[in-house]
Design an enzyme around this catalytic site. Structure first.
Site, short mmCIF file in Angstrom:
data_model
loop_
_atom_site.label_atom_id
_atom_site.label_comp_id
_atom_site.label_asym_id
_atom_site.label_seq_id
_atom_site.Cartn_x
_atom_site.Cartn_y
_atom_site.Cartn_z
N VAL A 168 0.84 -1.21 0.00
CA VAL A 168 0.00 0.00 0.00
C VAL A 168 0.88 1.26 0.00
O VAL A 168 0.59 2.24 -0.71
CB VAL A 168 -0.98 -0.01 1.20
N ALA A 177 -6.75 19.36 -4.60
CA ALA A 177 -6.45 19.69 -3.20
C ALA A 177 -6.25 21.18 -3.00
O ALA A 177 -6.40 21.69 -1.89
CB ALA A 177 -5.20 18.94 -2.76
N VAL A 225 -11.40 0.17 5.27
CA VAL A 225 -12.56 -0.68 4.98
C VAL A 225 -12.80 -0.76 3.47
O VAL A 225 -12.93 0.27 2.80
CB VAL A 225 -13.84 -0.13 5.66
N GLY A 275 -10.96 -1.48 0.89
CA GLY A 275 -9.92 -1.01 -0.04
C GLY A 275 -10.29 0.28 -0.74
O GLY A 275 -10.41 1.33 -0.11
N ILE A 293 -13.08 1.21 -2.27
CA ILE A 293 -14.48 1.67 -2.30
C ILE A 293 -14.65 2.78 -1.27
O ILE A 293 -14.34 2.57 -0.10
CB ILE A 293 -15.46 0.53 -1.96
N LYS A 341 -13.37 -4.55 10.11
CA LYS A 341 -14.00 -3.60 9.19
C LYS A 341 -15.46 -3.36 9.56
O LYS A 341 -15.96 -2.23 9.50
CB LYS A 341 -13.88 -4.11 7.75
#
Ligand code: HSE
Length: 436
Positions: free
Chosen positions: A14, A33, A132, A134, A136, A205
């Site tokens: 990750v 941003a 939670v 990944g 989504i 999760k």
């Protein structure tokens, strides 16, 4: 405006994906941003290890404290996983006034209450979308998109590894251990893969989702959890014969008496969209009183899908830095002083339908005995299959679907059925949800 400086703890699947996405999409991300975002520092246990990302221009260290104690850094991205070290590092980062982004579900599920209280006191953000499902954006959907609703229930396939294993076993007849090794090689599985197959990862999760859905404290220890290790090929095919698919679900449901929180293999009618979510994909079905059913689908694990959520959190923090830093979206969606103490139901109080598979001796009256016991516990049978004797075995498999009943009644009925001389071995039970 000055760029926002980010320190990344952990350069694995990750962490590497996060750096790759931040570099590749730098222009687009700055446009969103309102400021440039620069990863200036990163830590890893072994600096000589081959990486999936380019670390040129990033100061590397083996000691995360070098980053957390660096006054130049605005945001700490915690991607080392695990529980105790991550907790210590995050609390020090918060004490140092840094905003934190994490993908660590165990950390939030087990220590989130304490971490959020500290963060509120210090006026910093802690964002955890990647914890939670990944990639989504389910936390954002629940916390913001559905904030007009009373959430009545949610049911999710929230462990990609488990779903990958069940899918490959069903479609290709592959062996459990073989599919698990592939999931590990692809970077989907947890460092301890029992977390995936025993449902612990899904329970972490679900803890987070339930708190955000219902405005309750994080209570991992109250979740009823059952893994997928007892699911056999026969169960998968009998379920299909009855029109169902077996999925490992995390379910949170508000009832008049309290909240059901449970993770277990579940038969779902094959026509439901969520029953057709295969491989490493995740999906969460949320029912709100105003919106009705909504379904969120996507990659639940993997390098860049998870990085997508991590980077979105970094962007949210950066946006908040430039607006009102005191007015954050609350960590658990509800204002901290409005978190409610709704009881979490004991596993005995779960109400659901059941798939039962048992082996019986081929003798007159066996079925009558079994159905008598079910009737004595007020359990009504919905569907029934009896098979002929299996190879090298004189016993007969019986498969039943029951109507909705109390878990407590089912536990008692199964105990009595297993005590019959004519029943061979144990009763295999899988819960059934129609999700309609
Ligand atoms: N081990 C987890 C899964 C990774 O398979 O879903 C993402 O949380």
């Amino acid at each position: 405006m000055k760029p926002v400086k980010v320190g990344v703890l952990g350069l694995g699947t990750v962490g590497g994906g996060t750096i790759n996405v931040l570099r590749r999409n730098a222009t687009e991300i700055s446009r969103r941003a309102g400021r440039d975002i620069l990863v200036t520092h990163a830590s890893a246990r072994d600096l000589d290890k081959k990486r999936i990302c380019n670390t040129e221009g990033i100061i590397l260290t083996t000691d995360p404290l070098d980053i957390i104690n660096n006054p130049e850094i605005d945001i700490i991205v915690e991607l080392i996983g695990g529980e105790s070290l991550a907790k210590d590092l995050v609390l020090i980062a918060i004490a140092n006034g840094k905003h934190v982004v994490t993908a660590n579900k165990a950390l939030i599920a087990l220590h989130g209450n304490e971490i959020f209280a500290q963060a509120k006191q210090k006026g910093v953000m802690v964002a955890f979308e990647a914890a939670v499902a990944g990639g989504i954006p389910i936390i954002k959907a629940l916390r913001e998109g559905l904030s007009a609703n009373c959430i009545e229930s949610l049911a999710g396939i929230i462990n990609g590894t488990g779903n990958f294993i069940l899918t490959e076993m069903r479609d290709k007849g592959r062996d459990f251990a073989d599919v698990l090794s592939e999931a590990q090689a692809l970077g989907y599985a947890e460092a301890d893969p029992t977390f995936d197959v025993e449902g612990i990862d899904a329970a972490h999760k679900l803890t987070i989702l339930a708190s955000i859905a219902f405005g309750i404290p994080l209570q991992f220890e109250k979740i009823f959890t059952e893994g997928i290790t007892n699911i056999s090929r026969e169960d998968v095919s009998y379920a299909e014969e009855l029109g169902y698919i077996i999925k490992h679900l995390g379910i949170a449901r508000k009832t008049a008496n309290g909240i059901e929180l449970r993770v277990h293999p579940t038969l779902i009618p094959h026509r439901r969209l969520i029953a057709n979510v295969d491989g490493v994909k995740n999906a969460v079905l949320v029912h709100g009183d105003a919106v009705g059913d909504t379904l969120y689908y996507g990659a639940g694990a993997g390098s860049e899908p998870t990085a997508s959520a991590v980077v979105a959190d970094i962007i949210d923090v950066v946006r908040a830095l430039t607006t009102d830093p005191e007015n954050h979206v609350p960590h658990l969606a509800f204002q901290a002083n409005a978190i409610a103490d709704i009881p979490i139901l004991n596993a005995d109080a779960i109400e659901t339908a059941y798939y039962l598979r048992l082996n019986v001796q081929d003798k007159t009256g066996v079925l009558a005995e079994v159905t008598r016991i079910l009737a004595e516990h007020s359990i009504s049978i919905e569907a029934f299959i009896q098979k002929g004797p299996q190879q090298n075995d004189s016993s007969l498999p019986i498969i039943m679907l029951t109507q909705i009943t109390l878990e407590k009644q089912m536990n008692a009925a199964i105990k009595s059925i297993e005590a019959l001389d004519t029943v061979v071995g144990t009763v295999n039970r899988i819960r059934v949800e129609n999700l309609g």
